[in-house]
Motif scaffolding. Structure first.
Motif, PDB file in Angstrom:
ATOM      1  N   GLY A  66     -13.148 -62.789  34.097  1.00 13.37           N
ATOM      2  CA  GLY A  66     -13.324 -61.760  33.165  1.00 13.37           C
ATOM      3  C   GLY A  66     -12.184 -60.705  32.878  1.00 13.37           C
ATOM      4  O   GLY A  66     -12.486 -59.690  32.415  1.00 13.37           O
ATOM      5  N   ALA A  83     -16.853 -53.056  29.800  1.00 10.43           N
ATOM      6  CA  ALA A  83     -15.729 -53.408  29.451  1.00 10.43           C
ATOM      7  C   ALA A  83     -14.648 -52.345  29.019  1.00 10.43           C
ATOM      8  O   ALA A  83     -15.060 -51.294  28.657  1.00 10.43           O
ATOM      9  CB  ALA A  83     -16.109 -54.232  28.057  1.00 10.43           C
ATOM     10  N   PHE A  85     -10.784 -56.036  30.428  1.00 12.12           N
ATOM     11  CA  PHE A  85     -11.775 -56.705  31.256  1.00 12.12           C
ATOM     12  C   PHE A  85     -13.193 -56.560  30.571  1.00 12.12           C
ATOM     13  O   PHE A  85     -13.206 -55.740  29.611  1.00 12.12           O
ATOM     14  CB  PHE A  85     -11.798 -55.877  32.635  1.00 12.12           C
ATOM     15  CG  PHE A  85     -12.057 -54.406  32.515  1.00 12.12           C
ATOM     16  CD1 PHE A  85     -13.419 -53.991  32.670  1.00 12.12           C
ATOM     17  CD2 PHE A  85     -11.086 -53.543  32.230  1.00 12.12           C
ATOM     18  CE1 PHE A  85     -13.657 -52.913  32.561  1.00 12.12           C
ATOM     19  CE2 PHE A  85     -11.450 -52.331  32.336  1.00 12.12           C
ATOM     20  CZ  PHE A  85     -12.797 -51.963  32.667  1.00 12.12           C
ATOM     21  N   SER A  86     -14.053 -57.483  30.779  1.00 16.38           N
ATOM     22  CA  SER A  86     -15.313 -57.492  30.489  1.00 16.38           C
ATOM     23  C   SER A  86     -15.989 -58.176  31.391  1.00 16.38           C
ATOM     24  O   SER A  86     -15.853 -59.216  31.753  1.00 16.38           O
ATOM     25  CB  SER A  86     -15.452 -58.092  29.234  1.00 16.38           C
ATOM     26  OG  SER A  86     -16.867 -58.210  28.704  1.00 16.38           O
ATOM     27  N   LEU A  87     -16.933 -57.217  32.457  1.00 16.98           N
ATOM     28  CA  LEU A  87     -17.172 -57.990  33.593  1.00 16.98           C
ATOM     29  C   LEU A  87     -18.886 -57.566  33.775  1.00 16.98           C
ATOM     30  O   LEU A  87     -19.413 -56.364  33.457  1.00 16.98           O
ATOM     31  CB  LEU A  87     -16.580 -56.998  34.858  1.00 16.98           C
ATOM     32  CG  LEU A  87     -15.196 -57.421  34.902  1.00 16.98           C
ATOM     33  CD1 LEU A  87     -14.500 -56.466  35.735  1.00 16.98           C
ATOM     34  CD2 LEU A  87     -14.806 -58.945  35.171  1.00 16.98           C
TER      35      LEU A  87
END
Lengths: 441, 466
Positions: free
Chosen positions: A370, A402, A378-380
């Motif tokens: 991610g 994110a 980022f996107s987690l």
């Protein structure tokens, strides 16, 4: 392996310089399940890798079965490899250098099999008793490892370094109202006899129990604190931005950032392979270059990239002693060693009070996928808890956080004082940020 | 490789203990990765690894030792340690090893070991050149060419001395191309990484150029991507690597590793409806030349095709020998491991959702606002809770039934139980993609796959503040 014979023969075959890297690793691991030993693993593995320079080009070969009689066959592979490399791009093997080696604290106490079994049995009971909602001790194990690296080359280098570790880990499942959650705890343990079983068990159970009843929050932008475990995991995943190789290749977001402010002025990052507080230290990197402490980021300003000999040569600077391999068989890469965001003054609780309301993120998942290492987007998946009036409120789960890491690190409000190395080589304290996008309900 | 006499001798020694089963897994692996940047070789990482792992069972207890020095001086102390851990006895067992021959379903026409290195490098360069030529905005290309041959010999015997020895060779090839596109200070990357359980002949059927072009296409698309919106919405996940959703959200939870210890959400659910009726799924390690195929599993049992889900009903788990004992079920040929350094456990091979009947276009009908995940990144799952997450590498917005504009920074989260039941359409464009799957027995090659599917609602994590 007759190393001098290999070096001499290599020279005869036109491989002007040769480095022989050897790593011997020994491991022992015991796992425990439902009242008895579940698995036991013991191992001893020797890996050798050769790095040769022929016609001004570098070649690598890793072997597990080294046969002096098959020397020519192996060296021919190095020659074949050198032929496909672009010219003028040779690594430089290192000549011996003066350095004062630091002794690692050698206070590891190796337990007997009986002592391990007794400890795991007691710990299993402690985990089961840690909370009434614990339904299963899903995982419990002890692992110890030792490794010795030796690096010898045709320039007369002959260095030796090594390390050891002992790790205890446990997982529990907890359940309430049909909901099941898991918790996990890992600790480096120098002396198993001195372990506080109840405290270890309580932390493992707490990790799981907090997730019970945790629910998504409304999507939106929230003031956030990345608690030190979450901060450590995202920072660790993105330290490749400091790689001199990636910067040189133009694929690091720091490619044009030398001496510019990349983070908030509250952030200073140090890499210190000889740090006495860390779990393990290295006097030399995997090329035999002596290691040293350096500031990568000073008050937000990017000061120093990490280099091995090759990236340093390409960027007309010197190696920082970060030429580490991902394993004996891989080529020398660039890795931080005992790299941390230096701690600030405030405790997590103080930062929560200051924040008033917002979110504390304690855990991030999916870091291997991610994250965009080129842009730091980022996107987690994450979990944590809500903060209301400066106090811990309800737990939050199944939400995503994110943003862009570089942008986020410019909005630091406070850096926490709670840096702990635990079993990590990269660590960060809790950090409070102005805001971050959260996706939930 | 160890000969049959030595193998029998070591196994007999192992069985002079309370062990009821002993196994020796020996392996020789030659692997090579050519690493290139802008069509210049950066590194060639070539490794020849060889070693053996010895495993003893006593009921459901297992002990394992490994070394890469295969002589008495190194193997005997390990065997001694393992026997001690399970209690030594003075039992003498005469081990008789039957040589089992298996049909090679994955024959290789062009072995990389027979081809000059310069030719292997050329495959990577061709892919990179095609990526660069695909669009003037491609400013950089990275290539990796991987070739592996893994030869294994697996010998095992039970406490009566009856045993077998079987050999297998697994050859794999893969190209991993990353293209970087730049425009007005915006820098994006796109990647593509197909591979097969074949020799270099694979690059005749799938040209390196097509790999480079696809990486470039994806990078260029992302230049115009907007931030992805957040929230629950319908999601269409395309075929090929899109199957990672099933791999993560369901596959891992059907591995006996978790099921046997009651650590999976699908424990005890055989015969029950766990997915929408339009969903059938298999794990098939026998597909000739597939990335995740092998003739025998890493316990020497023939690989199989396993129907996991049929019309939504759970039909089978993936079971290794040890967990089969725990579950009172037969192993399904699903034991796999990265190398002799790992004890095997139940793992996936080529796992995919079966072809459906809906047309690709019909998947978008009626979606007012949703996400089309054209290319997936990786993900992970907690089998105990079923919670998964994965990243979308190339996503597009769906508005009023139409694919409109690309979006970046999307991730999908949820639980496997929920998503399987929320699949409401399965299209007819089944294709598989290649990946490396990490778990307790190391990193192994697996195919994921599916036709395009529609999930009526998934939580999408994005960066757009809406």
């Amino acid at each position: 392996m007759n190393k001098q014979a290999w070096i001499a023969r290599a020279a005869e075959l036109g491989i002007a310089e040769l480095e022989i890297y050897e790593e011997l690793s020994e491991k022992r691991e015991v796992t425990w399940f439902e009242g008895r030993m579940d698995t036991f693993v013991t191992s001893s593995v020797l890996g050798t890798s050769l790095r040769g320079i022929a016609d001004g080009k570098t070649a690598n070969l890793a072997l597990e079965k080294v046969d002096d009689a098959k020397m020519d066959e192996a060296l021919a592979l190095l020659r074949e490899q050198a032929a496909v490399k672009p010219s003028g791009d040779a690594d430089e093997l290192r000549a011996p250098e003066e350095t004062e080696e630091v002794e690692a604290a050698d206070d590891w106490v190796t337990p007997t099999m009986d002592e391990i079994a007794k400890a795991l049995a007691e710990l299993e009971k402690a985990l089961a008793a840690a909370d009434s909602r614990v339904t299963q001790v899903t995982e419990l194990g002890w692992s110890e490892g030792k490794s010795v690296r030796t690096i010898v080359n045709s320039k007369g280098l002959d260095v030796r370094d090594g390390g050891r570790s002992q790790i205890l880990y446990a997982g529990v499942a907890v359940s309430e109202n049909g909901e099941v959650k898991s918790g996990y705890r890992v600790e480096a343990v120098r002396d198993l006899k001195k372990l506080d079983y109840a405290a270890f068990a309580a932390k493992a159970a707490e990790d799981a129990v907090h997730q019970l009843g945790a629910a998504p929050v409304q999507s939106g932008s929230y003031p956030v604190i990345f608690e030190r475990r979450a901060m450590t995991s995202i920072f660790s995943a993105l330290t490749d931005m400091f790689s001199g190789e990636r910067i040189g290749q133009g694929i690091s977001p720091l490619k044009d950032a030398a001496d510019t402010a990349i983070f908030s002025d509250k952030i200073t990052v140090a890499d210190d392979p000889r740090c006495p507080d860390a779990l393990s230290i290295a006097n030399y990197d995997d090329e035999g270059c002596p290691t040293r402490r350096k500031l990568l980021v000073e008050n937000g300003v990017f000061r120093q990239a990490l280099h091995n000999t090759r990236s340093a040569k390409r960027m007309k600077t010197v190696s920082t002693g970060n030429g580490f391999k991902a394993g004996y068989a891989s080529a020398v890469g660039i890795r931080p060693m005992n790299c941390s965001i230096l701690p600030g003054e405030k405790s997590l609780e103080e930062m929560m009070k200051d924040m008033g309301s917002g979110l504390v993120i304690t855990k991030l998942s999916g870091l291997h996928a991610g994250l965009n290492h080129t842009t730091t987007d980022f996107s987690l998946l994450c979990s944590g808890y809500v903060v209301e009036n400066g106090e811990r409120g309800r737990d939050a789960a199944l939400i995503t956080v994110a943003g862009n890491f570089l942008d986020l690190m410019k909005t630091v409000v406070d850096v926490g004082s709670d840096l702990e190395w635990e079993y990590h080589r990269i660590a960060a304290p809790s950090i409070r940020f102005a805001s971050c996008a959260i996706s939930g309900k | 490789m160890l000969n049959k006499t030595d193998l029998a001798r070591y196994l007999a020694l192992c069985l002079a203990s309370e062990a009821d089963f002993a196994e020796i897994y020996e392996e020789e692996e030659v692997s090579e990765t050519v690493v290139s940047l802008n069509r210049e070789v950066q590194d060639v990482v070539r490794a020849v690894k060889s070693g053996a792992g010895i495993r003893l069972y006593k009921g459901t207890q297992s002990v394992y030792g490994f070394t890469n020095t295969l002589d008495d001086a190194h193997l005997l102390p390990i065997i001694d340690d393992l026997r001690s851990a399970l209690t030594k006895t003075d039992r003498t067992v005469a081990v008789d090893l039957e040589e089992v021959r298996v049909e090679n379903k994955n024959p290789v026409k062009i072995s990389f070991e027979d081809v000059p290195l310069a030719d292997r490098v050329e495959f990577v360069f061709r892919a990179e050149a095609a990526a660069k030529a695909a669009d003037p905005r491609i400013v950089k290309t990275q290539g990796r060419g991987l070739n592996v041959r893994q030869s294994v010999r697996i010998a095992s015997a039970d406490s009566t001395g009856r045993g077998k020895v079987v050999d297998d060779t697994r050859v794999r090839t893969r190209l991993m191309i990353e293209a970087f596109a730049a425009e007005n200070g915006n820098f994006q990357s796109g990647g593509y990484a197909p591979g097969a359980g074949k020799g270099l002949e694979y690059w005749e059927e799938r040209t390196p150029e097509s790999v480079g072009e696809e990486a470039a296409r994806s990078a260029v698309v992302m230049l115009s991507a907007k931030d992805c919106p957040s929230g629950k919405m319908p999601v269409v996940i395309d075929n090929e690597f899109g199957g990672v959703i099933f791999h993560e959200a369901c596959g891992h939870s059907l591995e006996a590793t978790g099921v046997a210890k009651n650590q999976s959400v699908f424990t005890g659910k055989l015969g029950q409806q766990i997915a929408a009726p339009c969903v059938s799924a298999v794990d098939d390690g026998t597909i000739p030349g597939a990335w995740g195929s092998e003739n025998v599993d890493d316990e020497g049992n023939p690989q199989k095709k396993r129907v996991l889900i049929e019309n939504g009903i759970l039909k089978s788990y993936m079971i290794d020998r040890l967990n089969g004992r725990r579950m009172g079920m037969e192993p399904t040929g699903s034991a796999r491991r990265e190398s002799y350094r790992y004890e095997p456990t139940s793992r996936m091979s080529n796992t995919f959702i079966c072809v459906g009947t809906d047309s690709f276009e019909s998947l978008f009908e009626g979606i007012e606002r949703g996400l089309y995940a054209k290319r997936m990144g990786g993900g992970s799952v907690n089998p105990l809770t079923g919670e998964f997450n994965f990243s979308v590498r190339e996503g597009w917005l769906i508005e009023n039934g139409k694919i409109t504009c690309p979006v970046k920074g999307a991730s999908l989260i949820g639980t496997g139980q929920e998503i399987l039941l929320n699949i409401d359409k399965v299209s007819d464009n089944l294709a598989r993609g290649q990946g490396m799957c990490g778990s307790s027995s190391g990193s192994i090659p697996t195919d994921v796959g599916q036709p395009a599917i529609r999930v009526s609602s998934i939580t999408v994590g994005g960066t757009a503040n809406e």
